[in-house]
Design an enzyme around this catalytic site. Structure first.
Site, PDB file in Angstrom:
ATOM      1  N   HIS A  27     -39.937 100.686  63.580  1.00 18.80           N
ATOM      2  CA  HIS A  27     -39.673 101.342  62.295  1.00 18.80           C
ATOM      3  C   HIS A  27     -38.469 102.298  62.362  1.00 18.80           C
ATOM      4  O   HIS A  27     -38.071 102.871  61.346  1.00 18.80           O
ATOM      5  CB  HIS A  27     -40.939 102.040  61.749  1.00 18.80           C
ATOM      6  CG  HIS A  27     -41.289 103.332  62.414  1.00 18.80           C
ATOM      7  ND1 HIS A  27     -42.270 103.443  63.377  1.00 18.80           N
ATOM      8  CD2 HIS A  27     -40.801 104.593  62.255  1.00 18.80           C
ATOM      9  CE1 HIS A  27     -42.372 104.698  63.775  1.00 18.80           C
ATOM     10  NE2 HIS A  27     -41.486 105.418  63.098  1.00 18.80           N
ATOM     11  N   ASP A  72     -45.122  97.484  66.092  1.00 14.84           N
ATOM     12  CA  ASP A  72     -44.081  98.508  65.914  1.00 14.84           C
ATOM     13  C   ASP A  72     -43.378  98.794  67.240  1.00 14.84           C
ATOM     14  O   ASP A  72     -43.564  99.845  67.855  1.00 14.84           O
ATOM     15  CB  ASP A  72     -44.708  99.770  65.321  1.00 14.84           C
ATOM     16  CG  ASP A  72     -43.669 100.754  64.813  1.00 14.84           C
ATOM     17  OD1 ASP A  72     -42.473 100.411  64.848  1.00 14.84           O
ATOM     18  OD2 ASP A  72     -44.050 101.864  64.396  1.00 14.84           O
ATOM     19  N   SER A 167     -40.889 109.460  66.837  1.00  9.02           N
ATOM     20  CA  SER A 167     -41.166 108.020  66.869  1.00  9.02           C
ATOM     21  C   SER A 167     -40.379 107.318  67.968  1.00  9.02           C
ATOM     22  O   SER A 167     -39.205 107.614  68.183  1.00  9.02           O
ATOM     23  CB  SER A 167     -40.795 107.376  65.527  1.00  9.02           C
ATOM     24  OG  SER A 167     -41.631 107.845  64.508  1.00  9.02           O
TER      25      SER A 167
END
Length: 214
Positions: A27, A72, A167
């Protein structure tokens, strides 16, 4: 640790797993030119230890969908090999296939927010989180959480843990790279009611090795 940047601004974390490959979350993909900054402590400064290498090619997992949480994970192929030294080194992929028991202490790191209403950090921060029973994430996150491909963690409310901007950064347990920061509560990353979720690296080893072999 890698700081993934667009136009000089930090966006996500990542980890160097070979001289020419950084592993991160899918992402974190963006159409702009991406640069991996390695060997950094303060990303606002031009430290001598830093290596800035442009990303030549991105390999998001083929099953990842932009509006989803599954698969992801993404490999970033660097234009040039990183120079390995005391500031920049490779983190090995997990070797053991064992499931991590609950309450194991793990390390996380990144330049993300130090609280939900706070800006991203200029300096690299480290913290600890603990492996949580998968059923806790099943209960809270429901269909978003898949225990065979994700890791569930809990954290100290006062100390916090990963947040927006972290992230793709690592979850290191027993000295091994076990996870990549995937998602937290979008409303408040430090809300202990919502366990943090990491992409489980070991379940993607065949795909990682296949991409790097090519």
């Amino acid at each position: 640790m890698a700081s993934l940047q667009f136009q000089g601004k930090h966006s996500c974390g990542g980890v160097l797993i070979r001289e020419d490959f950084v592993l991160t979350a899918a992402h974190c993909e963006d159409e702009q030119t991406m640069t991996a900054v390695l060997g950094a402590h303060n990303i606002k400064k031009k430290e001598k230890s830093q290596q800035r290498i442009e990303v030549a090619k991105r390999h998001p997992h083929p099953k990842f969908k932009k509006d989803g949480h599954q698969y992801d994970i993404m490999l970033l192929e660097l234009k040039n090999n990183a120079t390995l030294n005391t500031d920049v080194n490779i983190i090995g992929l997990p070797k053991s296939d064992e499931d991590l028991p609950a309450r194991v202490k793990c390390e996380v790191a990144g330049w993300g927010r130090t609280g939900h209403t706070k800006p991203i950090s200029n300096v690299l921060k480290e913290n600890t989180e603990f492996i949580q029973f998968s059923r806790e994430c099943d209960h809270i996150w429901k269909e978003y959480f898949v225990s065979s491909r994700m890791i569930c963690t809990k954290f100290d409310k006062k100390k916090g843990g990963v947040c927006q901007g972290d992230s793709g950064g690592p979850l290191i347990c027993k000295g091994e790279l076990q996870g990549l920061t995937a998602f937290t509560s979008p409303c408040n990353c430090n809300d202990p009611m919502y366990p943090h979720v990491f992409t489980q690296v070991k379940s993607f080893l065949p795909w990682i090795k296949e991409v790097m072999k090519k």
